[in-house]
Design a protein around this motif. Structure first.
Motif, PDB file in Angstrom:
ATOM      1  N   ILE A 295       0.832  -1.207   0.000  1.00  0.00           N
ATOM      2  CA  ILE A 295       0.000   0.000   0.000  1.00  0.00           C
ATOM      3  C   ILE A 295       0.865   1.256   0.000  1.00  0.00           C
ATOM      4  O   ILE A 295       0.559   2.243  -0.684  1.00  0.00           O
ATOM      5  CB  ILE A 295      -0.950  -0.019   1.219  1.00  0.00           C
ATOM      6  N   GLU A 296       1.962   1.225   0.729  1.00  0.00           N
ATOM      7  CA  GLU A 296       2.858   2.388   0.763  1.00  0.00           C
ATOM      8  C   GLU A 296       3.488   2.637  -0.603  1.00  0.00           C
ATOM      9  O   GLU A 296       3.617   3.791  -1.047  1.00  0.00           O
ATOM     10  CB  GLU A 296       3.942   2.161   1.817  1.00  0.00           C
ATOM     11  N   GLU A 297       3.874   1.576  -1.287  1.00  0.00           N
ATOM     12  CA  GLU A 297       4.415   1.740  -2.638  1.00  0.00           C
ATOM     13  C   GLU A 297       3.348   2.271  -3.594  1.00  0.00           C
ATOM     14  O   GLU A 297       3.645   3.083  -4.472  1.00  0.00           O
ATOM     15  CB  GLU A 297       4.959   0.398  -3.141  1.00  0.00           C
ATOM     16  N   TYR A 298       2.124   1.829  -3.406  1.00  0.00           N
ATOM     17  CA  TYR A 298       1.036   2.268  -4.269  1.00  0.00           C
ATOM     18  C   TYR A 298       0.766   3.758  -4.109  1.00  0.00           C
ATOM     19  O   TYR A 298       0.586   4.481  -5.095  1.00  0.00           O
ATOM     20  CB  TYR A 298      -0.226   1.463  -3.941  1.00  0.00           C
ATOM     21  N   VAL A 299       0.737   4.252  -2.879  1.00  0.00           N
ATOM     22  CA  VAL A 299       0.443   5.666  -2.652  1.00  0.00           C
ATOM     23  C   VAL A 299       1.581   6.550  -3.147  1.00  0.00           C
ATOM     24  O   VAL A 299       1.362   7.686  -3.588  1.00  0.00           O
ATOM     25  CB  VAL A 299       0.144   5.917  -1.158  1.00  0.00           C
ATOM     26  N   LYS A 300       2.803   6.060  -3.109  1.00  0.00           N
ATOM     27  CA  LYS A 300       3.931   6.825  -3.644  1.00  0.00           C
ATOM     28  C   LYS A 300       3.878   6.890  -5.168  1.00  0.00           C
ATOM     29  O   LYS A 300       4.201   7.917  -5.768  1.00  0.00           O
ATOM     30  CB  LYS A 300       5.253   6.200  -3.198  1.00  0.00           C
TER      31      LYS A 300
ATOM     32  N   TYR B  96       1.146   6.416  -7.291  1.00  0.00           N
ATOM     33  CA  TYR B  96      -0.030   6.978  -7.952  1.00  0.00           C
ATOM     34  C   TYR B  96      -0.581   8.241  -7.288  1.00  0.00           C
ATOM     35  O   TYR B  96      -1.311   8.998  -7.929  1.00  0.00           O
ATOM     36  CB  TYR B  96      -1.153   5.931  -8.002  1.00  0.00           C
ATOM     37  N   TYR B  97      -0.250   8.485  -6.037  1.00  0.00           N
ATOM     38  CA  TYR B  97      -0.853   9.625  -5.331  1.00  0.00           C
ATOM     39  C   TYR B  97       0.177  10.531  -4.654  1.00  0.00           C
ATOM     40  O   TYR B  97      -0.177  11.328  -3.797  1.00  0.00           O
ATOM     41  CB  TYR B  97      -1.856   9.116  -4.288  1.00  0.00           C
ATOM     42  N   HIS B  98       1.442  10.391  -5.030  1.00  0.00           N
ATOM     43  CA  HIS B  98       2.504  11.280  -4.546  1.00  0.00           C
ATOM     44  C   HIS B  98       2.522  11.349  -3.013  1.00  0.00           C
ATOM     45  O   HIS B  98       2.657  12.414  -2.417  1.00  0.00           O
ATOM     46  CB  HIS B  98       2.335  12.693  -5.125  1.00  0.00           C
TER      47      HIS B  98
ATOM     48  N   ARG C 162      -5.721  11.755  -0.174  1.00  0.00           N
ATOM     49  CA  ARG C 162      -6.198  11.742  -1.548  1.00  0.00           C
ATOM     50  C   ARG C 162      -6.457  10.318  -2.025  1.00  0.00           C
ATOM     51  O   ARG C 162      -7.446  10.056  -2.713  1.00  0.00           O
ATOM     52  CB  ARG C 162      -5.175  12.436  -2.452  1.00  0.00           C
ATOM     53  N   MET C 163      -5.580   9.391  -1.641  1.00  0.00           N
ATOM     54  CA  MET C 163      -5.788   8.010  -2.052  1.00  0.00           C
ATOM     55  C   MET C 163      -7.059   7.444  -1.408  1.00  0.00           C
ATOM     56  O   MET C 163      -7.836   6.726  -2.063  1.00  0.00           O
ATOM     57  CB  MET C 163      -4.591   7.141  -1.667  1.00  0.00           C
ATOM     58  N   TYR C 164      -7.307   7.780  -0.150  1.00  0.00           N
ATOM     59  CA  TYR C 164      -8.509   7.269   0.518  1.00  0.00           C
ATOM     60  C   TYR C 164      -9.776   7.793  -0.152  1.00  0.00           C
ATOM     61  O   TYR C 164     -10.785   7.095  -0.216  1.00  0.00           O
ATOM     62  CB  TYR C 164      -8.485   7.672   1.991  1.00  0.00           C
ATOM     63  N   ILE C 165      -9.720   9.004  -0.672  1.00  0.00           N
ATOM     64  CA  ILE C 165     -10.897   9.600  -1.301  1.00  0.00           C
ATOM     65  C   ILE C 165     -11.093   9.093  -2.721  1.00  0.00           C
ATOM     66  O   ILE C 165     -12.217   8.787  -3.137  1.00  0.00           O
ATOM     67  CB  ILE C 165     -10.783  11.141  -1.293  1.00  0.00           C
ATOM     68  N   GLU C 166     -10.026   8.948  -3.487  1.00  0.00           N
ATOM     69  CA  GLU C 166     -10.138   8.684  -4.913  1.00  0.00           C
ATOM     70  C   GLU C 166     -10.042   7.202  -5.285  1.00  0.00           C
ATOM     71  O   GLU C 166     -10.701   6.762  -6.223  1.00  0.00           O
ATOM     72  CB  GLU C 166      -9.072   9.472  -5.678  1.00  0.00           C
TER      73      GLU C 166
ATOM     74  N   LEU D  89     -11.926  -6.851  -4.415  1.00  0.00           N
ATOM     75  CA  LEU D  89     -12.048  -5.673  -5.289  1.00  0.00           C
ATOM     76  C   LEU D  89     -10.728  -5.429  -5.989  1.00  0.00           C
ATOM     77  O   LEU D  89      -9.675  -5.320  -5.342  1.00  0.00           O
ATOM     78  CB  LEU D  89     -12.454  -4.443  -4.471  1.00  0.00           C
ATOM     79  N   SER D  90     -10.777  -5.315  -7.301  1.00  0.00           N
ATOM     80  CA  SER D  90      -9.574  -5.015  -8.081  1.00  0.00           C
ATOM     81  C   SER D  90      -9.444  -3.515  -8.290  1.00  0.00           C
ATOM     82  O   SER D  90     -10.378  -2.751  -8.051  1.00  0.00           O
ATOM     83  CB  SER D  90      -9.631  -5.736  -9.433  1.00  0.00           C
ATOM     84  N   ASP D  91      -8.271  -3.105  -8.754  1.00  0.00           N
ATOM     85  CA  ASP D  91      -8.017  -1.677  -8.963  1.00  0.00           C
ATOM     86  C   ASP D  91      -8.803  -1.098 -10.135  1.00  0.00           C
ATOM     87  O   ASP D  91      -8.898   0.121 -10.267  1.00  0.00           O
ATOM     88  CB  ASP D  91      -6.520  -1.434  -9.184  1.00  0.00           C
TER      89      ASP D  91
END
Length: 445
Positions: free
Chosen positions: A273-278, A280-282, A287-291, A370-372
């Motif tokens: 999850i940490e790699e994902y937020v870096k 795609y969401y800087h 922002r990641m929780y909302i979008e 749930l997939s991305d």
């Protein structure tokens, strides 16, 4: 006969005299009242005319020019000149509306639309082109004008509709991040000495005695129950609480729980999850929780379905038709499990007791994933139909009422556990699910 004729003549004379008196009286009244009445009508017409002129003057507001037109000698009736003027007044109206001066904004809107009924469309098109860097004359006054307007009003995503809204919103966010306007604003708050002052000087603000670390711990306990709405309401109170509500640890905790992969160990899931937020969401956890698409756990998804069924009657001339209504319910849990129900009972009788221990026919327990790409897959089993496994596939969507609150059917089929035979189930009468928040549901992470 003479007596009768004389009586009749006297009666006729009396009638003639009476009619003459009424006629003379009527003429006197008409001559005496007509000048005053005409004067009143004239005065009333003058007053009405003056009031109309004043109302027109109140609408026709002189707007200070934001940019000078290139051709000052051009005809004022030139369509391009009128369009520029209407566009200028429309921007002034938008600015007044953002400032909260709705009465002035309404006057400007009226004047702009009076000059050019299509000015709203022109405004959206020009602003969208400038924001997204579309092909436009960089030296044109329209470009300079809208660039200056964007500098004055940096947060302006709501002007776009549909796909244009999505594109415009993203481009504006990118522009805001490039300029660091929001981040500079928040950092300016951090540099200030923010204190909580009481409304009445003789009363204390007891929460002001708590250190910031302890307030963040209280907020952490709040979101453990999944009450994110209360966190946002807390942020609206003041600048200090706004900063505390944006604490990274709070939103990171929410993301790690909302997007956890239950098939992996907790530490491995958090690393992904940490790699994902870096990526795609800087590194913006909020922002990641909302979008990012996620399944909402603080309520239940409900689908209301109807179909027509022919009835039977003794009289063959009239055959009744019954409208049958049934409901589908799905509730999700954070551990990757879910429950589903098919019943004719209305939500008011089901939702309050809808849990794992719910007793009813057509009640199923299952697992969800749930997939991305917004695809939700559910595998469920009915205790009364043990040899079948039901597969429900949905597309998770957002509506104008909120994000991630609609499930649209993609596929529905069953698998025989003994023969692996697949049977497709018709979706003819099935409708989409819509999310309903239930206050009594407690989210257990």
């Amino acid at each position: 006969m003479k007596a009768e004729s004389s009586g009749t003549s006297e009666l006729e004379n009396f009638r003639e005299q009476w009619k003459a008196e009424i006629s003379r009286q009527h003429k006197k009244d008409s001559h005496s009242k007509s000048p005053a009445t005409s004067a009143n009508i004239s005065n009333a017409s003058v007053d009405v005319k003056k009031s109309l002129e004043l109302s027109e003057e109140s609408i026709e507001i002189e707007v200070p020019s934001t940019f000078e037109l290139t051709n000052t000698n051009s005809d004022s009736t030139d369509p391009e000149t009128i369009s520029h003027k209407a566009l200028e007044i429309y921007v002034k109206a938008v600015t007044k509306e953002r400032e909260g001066n709705l009465s002035e904004a309404l006057k400007y809107y009226r004047q702009a639309l009076k000059l050019d009924p299509t000015t709203e469309h022109s405004y959206r098109k020009q602003l969208y082109n400038v924001v997204n860097g579309k092909t436009i004359d960089q030296d044109s006054e329209s470009f300079n004008f809208f660039t200056k307007h964007l500098e004055e009003v940096p947060q302006f995503p709501y002007i776009f509709i549909g796909e244009d809204y999505e594109k415009g919103n993203k481009s504006l966010e990118q522009q805001i991040k490039d300029d660091n306007s929001i981040f500079n604003l928040i950092n300016s708050f951090r540099d200030l000495q923010l204190d909580l002052l009481p409304l009445k000087p003789n009363k204390e603000v007891y929460i002001a005695k708590l250190p910031n670390e302890l307030i963040v711990c209280i907020l952490h306990q709040l979101i453990i129950r999944g009450d994110v709405i209360s966190l946002e309401r807390f942020a609206l109170t003041c600048k200090k609480f706004f900063l505390l509500s944006r604490e990274i640890s709070l939103w990171r905790y929410l993301c790690e729980k909302a997007y956890r992969d239950n098939s992996l160990p907790l530490a491995v899931s958090n690393v992904l999850i940490e790699e994902y937020v870096k990526l795609y969401y800087h590194s913006d956890w909020k922002r990641m929780y909302i979008e990012r698409p996620r399944i909402r756990l603080d309520g239940v998804f409900i689908s209301t379905c109807n179909y027509l069924r022919p009835g039977s009657a003794e009289n063959t001339w009239n055959q009744p038709i019954h409208l049958v209504t049934y409901y589908r319910y799905i509730r999700f849990y954070s551990d990757g499990t879910c429950i589903a129900l098919l019943t004719t009972n209305e939500p008011i009788n089901v939702v309050k007791n809808f849990g794992r221990d719910y007793k009813s026919k057509s009640f199923m327990n299952g697992k969800w994933e749930l997939s991305d790409n917004h695809i939700l897959m559910i595998q469920a089993k009915d205790p009364d139909l043990r040899k079948f496994t039901f597969h429900l596939i949905f597309d998770l969507k957002s509506t104008h009422r909120g994000r991630h609150n609609k499930l649209t059917w993609i596929e529905y089929y069953s698998i025989n556990n003994f023969t692996d035979e697949r049977t497709d189930i018709s979706l003819k009468n099935e409708k989409s699910y819509f999310f309903s928040k239930v206050k009594s549901y407690i989210v257990v992470w």
